[in-house]
Write a protein that holds these residues in place. Structure first.
Motif, PDB file in Angstrom:
ATOM      1  N   ARG A 217       0.804  -1.211   0.000  1.00  0.00           N
ATOM      2  CA  ARG A 217       0.000   0.000   0.000  1.00  0.00           C
ATOM      3  C   ARG A 217       0.846   1.275   0.000  1.00  0.00           C
ATOM      4  NH1 ARG A 217      -4.583   1.031  -1.457  1.00  0.00           N
ATOM      5  NH2 ARG A 217      -5.058   2.433   0.261  1.00  0.00           N
ATOM      6  N   SER A 218       2.112   1.153   0.334  1.00  0.00           N
ATOM      7  CA  SER A 218       2.957   2.356   0.413  1.00  0.00           C
ATOM      8  C   SER A 218       3.364   2.871  -0.959  1.00  0.00           C
ATOM      9  CB  SER A 218       4.216   2.067   1.235  1.00  0.00           C
ATOM     10  OG  SER A 218       5.049   1.119   0.576  1.00  0.00           O
ATOM     11  N   ARG A 219       3.205   2.059  -1.989  1.00  0.00           N
ATOM     12  CA  ARG A 219       3.604   2.488  -3.335  1.00  0.00           C
ATOM     13  C   ARG A 219       2.448   3.213  -4.017  1.00  0.00           C
ATOM     14  NH1 ARG A 219       4.991  -1.286  -8.683  1.00  0.00           N
ATOM     15  NH2 ARG A 219       4.942   0.449 -10.177  1.00  0.00           N
ATOM     16  N   THR A 220       2.721   4.374  -4.564  1.00  0.00           N
ATOM     17  CA  THR A 220       1.786   5.051  -5.454  1.00  0.00           C
ATOM     18  C   THR A 220       1.995   4.475  -6.844  1.00  0.00           C
ATOM     19  OG1 THR A 220       1.810   7.077  -4.135  1.00  0.00           O
ATOM     20  CG2 THR A 220       1.067   7.259  -6.425  1.00  0.00           C
ATOM     21  N   LEU A 221       1.021   3.781  -7.340  1.00  0.00           N
ATOM     22  CA  LEU A 221       1.190   3.101  -8.623  1.00  0.00           C
ATOM     23  C   LEU A 221       1.369   4.092  -9.761  1.00  0.00           C
ATOM     24  CD1 LEU A 221      -1.458   0.259  -8.189  1.00  0.00           C
ATOM     25  CD2 LEU A 221       1.029   0.062  -8.033  1.00  0.00           C
ATOM     26  N   ASP A 222       0.591   5.162  -9.768  1.00  0.00           N
ATOM     27  CA  ASP A 222       0.712   6.214 -10.769  1.00  0.00           C
ATOM     28  C   ASP A 222      -0.240   7.337 -10.383  1.00  0.00           C
ATOM     29  OD1 ASP A 222      -1.986   5.866 -12.234  1.00  0.00           O
ATOM     30  OD2 ASP A 222      -1.112   3.860 -12.338  1.00  0.00           O
ATOM     31  N   HIS A 264       0.392   0.556 -17.056  1.00  0.00           N
ATOM     32  CA  HIS A 264       0.876  -0.737 -16.580  1.00  0.00           C
ATOM     33  C   HIS A 264       0.426  -1.869 -17.486  1.00  0.00           C
ATOM     34  CE1 HIS A 264       1.766   1.230 -12.709  1.00  0.00           C
ATOM     35  NE2 HIS A 264       0.578   1.790 -12.834  1.00  0.00           N
ATOM     36  N   LEU A 265       1.175  -2.967 -17.411  1.00  0.00           N
ATOM     37  CA  LEU A 265       0.760  -4.259 -17.923  1.00  0.00           C
ATOM     38  C   LEU A 265       0.514  -5.173 -16.736  1.00  0.00           C
ATOM     39  CD1 LEU A 265       3.265  -4.781 -20.883  1.00  0.00           C
ATOM     40  CD2 LEU A 265       0.852  -4.137 -21.031  1.00  0.00           C
ATOM     41  N   GLY A 266      -0.447  -6.064 -16.877  1.00  0.00           N
ATOM     42  CA  GLY A 266      -0.758  -6.959 -15.779  1.00  0.00           C
ATOM     43  C   GLY A 266       0.432  -7.789 -15.334  1.00  0.00           C
ATOM     44  N   ALA A 267       1.241  -8.257 -16.291  1.00  0.00           N
ATOM     45  CA  ALA A 267       2.398  -9.095 -15.951  1.00  0.00           C
ATOM     46  C   ALA A 267       3.415  -8.325 -15.105  1.00  0.00           C
ATOM     47  CB  ALA A 267       3.053  -9.616 -17.229  1.00  0.00           C
ATOM     48  N   ASP A 268       3.589  -7.043 -15.384  1.00  0.00           N
ATOM     49  CA  ASP A 268       4.535  -6.241 -14.605  1.00  0.00           C
ATOM     50  C   ASP A 268       4.046  -6.060 -13.174  1.00  0.00           C
ATOM     51  OD1 ASP A 268       6.094  -5.983 -16.882  1.00  0.00           O
ATOM     52  OD2 ASP A 268       5.215  -4.052 -17.433  1.00  0.00           O
ATOM     53  N   LEU A 269       2.755  -5.827 -13.003  1.00  0.00           N
ATOM     54  CA  LEU A 269       2.202  -5.690 -11.652  1.00  0.00           C
ATOM     55  C   LEU A 269       2.279  -7.007 -10.898  1.00  0.00           C
ATOM     56  CD1 LEU A 269      -0.892  -3.467 -12.481  1.00  0.00           C
ATOM     57  CD2 LEU A 269       1.127  -2.762 -11.175  1.00  0.00           C
ATOM     58  N   ALA A 270       2.025  -8.111 -11.594  1.00  0.00           N
ATOM     59  CA  ALA A 270       2.144  -9.424 -10.956  1.00  0.00           C
ATOM     60  C   ALA A 270       3.561  -9.665 -10.462  1.00  0.00           C
ATOM     61  CB  ALA A 270       1.718 -10.516 -11.932  1.00  0.00           C
ATOM     62  N   ASP A 287      -0.555 -16.347  -5.939  1.00  0.00           N
ATOM     63  CA  ASP A 287      -1.322 -16.725  -7.126  1.00  0.00           C
ATOM     64  C   ASP A 287      -1.949 -15.467  -7.716  1.00  0.00           C
ATOM     65  OD1 ASP A 287      -0.972 -19.617  -6.950  1.00  0.00           O
ATOM     66  OD2 ASP A 287      -2.251 -19.493  -5.172  1.00  0.00           O
ATOM     67  N   VAL A 288      -1.725 -15.234  -8.998  1.00  0.00           N
ATOM     68  CA  VAL A 288      -2.214 -14.023  -9.670  1.00  0.00           C
ATOM     69  C   VAL A 288      -3.066 -14.411 -10.864  1.00  0.00           C
ATOM     70  CG1 VAL A 288      -1.569 -11.913 -10.869  1.00  0.00           C
ATOM     71  CG2 VAL A 288      -0.182 -12.707  -8.942  1.00  0.00           C
ATOM     72  N   ALA A 289      -4.180 -13.737 -11.002  1.00  0.00           N
ATOM     73  CA  ALA A 289      -5.046 -13.914 -12.175  1.00  0.00           C
ATOM     74  C   ALA A 289      -5.329 -12.543 -12.779  1.00  0.00           C
ATOM     75  CB  ALA A 289      -6.347 -14.605 -11.794  1.00  0.00           C
ATOM     76  N   ILE A 290      -5.013 -12.381 -14.056  1.00  0.00           N
ATOM     77  CA  ILE A 290      -5.241 -11.119 -14.763  1.00  0.00           C
ATOM     78  C   ILE A 290      -6.477 -11.316 -15.638  1.00  0.00           C
ATOM     79  CG2 ILE A 290      -4.292  -9.423 -16.370  1.00  0.00           C
ATOM     80  CD1 ILE A 290      -1.475 -10.563 -15.497  1.00  0.00           C
ATOM     81  N   SER A 291      -7.564 -10.639 -15.289  1.00  0.00           N
ATOM     82  CA  SER A 291      -8.805 -10.841 -16.035  1.00  0.00           C
ATOM     83  C   SER A 291      -8.913  -9.928 -17.250  1.00  0.00           C
ATOM     84  CB  SER A 291     -10.024 -10.621 -15.122  1.00  0.00           C
ATOM     85  OG  SER A 291     -10.016  -9.327 -14.567  1.00  0.00           O
ATOM     86  N   GLY A 292      -8.037  -8.948 -17.349  1.00  0.00           N
ATOM     87  CA  GLY A 292      -8.059  -8.075 -18.520  1.00  0.00           C
ATOM     88  C   GLY A 292      -7.025  -6.978 -18.405  1.00  0.00           C
ATOM     89  N   GLU A 293      -6.451  -6.595 -19.532  1.00  0.00           N
ATOM     90  CA  GLU A 293      -5.504  -5.493 -19.575  1.00  0.00           C
ATOM     91  C   GLU A 293      -6.255  -4.178 -19.799  1.00  0.00           C
ATOM     92  OE1 GLU A 293      -2.326  -5.698 -18.991  1.00  0.00           O
ATOM     93  OE2 GLU A 293      -1.925  -7.860 -19.174  1.00  0.00           O
ATOM     94  N   ALA A 294      -5.626  -3.095 -19.401  1.00  0.00           N
ATOM     95  CA  ALA A 294      -6.189  -1.781 -19.717  1.00  0.00           C
ATOM     96  C   ALA A 294      -6.117  -1.541 -21.222  1.00  0.00           C
ATOM     97  CB  ALA A 294      -5.413  -0.697 -18.979  1.00  0.00           C
ATOM     98  N   PHE A 295      -7.099  -0.811 -21.737  1.00  0.00           N
ATOM     99  CA  PHE A 295      -7.041  -0.445 -23.145  1.00  0.00           C
ATOM    100  C   PHE A 295      -7.621   0.943 -23.326  1.00  0.00           C
ATOM    101  CE2 PHE A 295     -11.389  -2.006 -23.021  1.00  0.00           C
ATOM    102  CZ  PHE A 295     -12.058  -1.163 -23.889  1.00  0.00           C
TER     103      PHE A 295
END
Length: 376
Positions: A217-222, A264-270, A287-295
């Motif tokens: 939680r300490s990281r500001t993602l963007d 971001h890409l889901g794989a990078d966040l994972a 365990d990580v599940a990416i249900s969709g990438e941003a577009f």
């Protein structure tokens, strides 16, 4: 033949197609489209005995090629409806039924719009329908698998319009030109169970779990950008399976979701989640599940044409927006520019889901104006 939008909407609503059941919805739509001169492909995908029903229909083989995408499956109706959820009853110019806004009404509106154009002339290009029976469910063998077939068969469109209910309160408010991606992760940290009075004989996994949560939680993602809100990490569950007050648990787990924008890409966040977890709990499982990438579909002449058409019918210039959850547009966007515009979504997934008859007519007129504005 001209297909009245209300007649088609009521017929679709009377099919109790609670996902993954179809109950005749796709067959009925296919028959209507075949009557309008569309080639029809029924495309069941998935494991034998549990296949997802899908439909692809196309009229014309030349470009430009406009595809309308949607789904006939609906969520369970729940209890307490003022009218039966699959009776398609009308009261005071409001059509009630599960799927009225999400999104059988939009399917009816687009089909009706095409039929009115075909009453007077042939298409100058081609129009197709990509309709799945599995958007509200697992979405494993619906739109995603149909797109693979479309690519192999040469049916990828120049632009795809998804008929999801994009307007919060009234027609003409919003065109969705993008969506955030979604990632779910489960982290399990193992320790050693023991008596709270003898902590040196135990290993409390909760302490490492708390440190991990703080680290994540300490990281500001963007900070977001012109089209997207800032990405958001939310802890959705913490579970230690411990009802006693004097036991240090032997295991602790957390679940989290990240709704992320196109920074971001889901794989990078994972990978970041896994690396951060190793820092605080080296032996944890992730365990990580990416249900969709941003577009994002940058406003192009298709989007501008849609906006003009909406303004011409409603008198309101729509905003371009990327908020909300995921939709099947996430599967379509890697293949072609994609946007979403449909009915008012205020009642979707609620008891007494409904659409005003004036909105249904307006959406038909918007879709018809859009098709004609494109020169199709």
């Amino acid at each position: 033949m001209e297909v009245p939008v209300l007649e088609l909407a009521q017929a679709l609503l009377k099919c109790p197609s609670v996902t993954p059941a179809d109950e005749g919805a796709l067959t009925y739509l296919a028959d209507v489209l075949a009557g309008l001169g569309f080639e029809i492909w029924h495309l069941p995908f998935g494991p034998e005995g549990a296949q997802t029903p899908n439909l692809f229909a196309r009229r014309g083989r030349t470009g430009p090629h406009l595809c309308f995408a949607g789904h006939t499956d609906v969520v369970p109706p729940g209890e307490g409806w003022r009218h039966p959820p699959f009776a398609a009853m009308i009261e005071e110019n409001v059509l009630y039924g599960r799927g009225a806004s999400d999104m059988k009404g939009a399917i009816a509106a687009f089909t009706s719009a095409v039929s009115t154009i075909l009453q007077t002339r042939e298409l100058h290009g081609s129009i197709s329908f990509l309709i799945t029976g599995d958007e509200e469910g697992t979405a494993q063998h619906g739109t995603r698998d149909v797109l693979g077939w479309m690519k192999a068969e040469g049916h990828i469109p120049d632009f795809c319009l998804v008929g999801e209910p994009s307007n919060p309160e009234k027609m003409g408010e919003i065109i969705k030109i993008g969506r955030r991606g979604s990632l779910n992760a489960t982290v399990t940290i193992r320790g050693v169970q023991g008596h709270v009075a003898y902590p040196l004989r135990a290993d409390n996994p909760i302490h490492r779990l708390i440190a991990l949560v703080n680290g994540l939680r300490s990281r500001t993602l963007d900070d977001g950008n012109a089209w997207f809100q800032p990405s958001s990490l939310q802890i959705t569950n913490i579970d230690v399976g411990n009802e006693a007050t004097n036991i240090i648990p032997g295991q602790a787990s957390l679940r989290l979701n990240i709704r992320f924008n196109n920074h971001h890409l889901g794989a990078d966040l994972a990978q970041w989640i896994k690396e951060t977890t190793r820092e605080y709990a080296p032996d944890a499982t992730v365990d990580v599940a990416i249900s969709g990438e941003a577009f994002l579909t940058e406003p192009n002449h298709y989007v501008e044409s849609l906006a003009r058409s909406i303004e011409a019918v409603t008198g309101q210039r729509p905003q371009m927006d990327t908020s909300g959850g995921t939709s099947d547009a996430r599967f379509i966007a890697p293949y072609c520019p994609t946007a979403e515009f449909g009915l008012v979504g205020a009642t979707m997934h609620k008891v007494d889901e409904a659409v005003h008859l004036g909105d249904l007519d307006a959406l038909r007129d918007i879709y018809r104006t859009f098709i004609m504005d494109l020169g199709l």
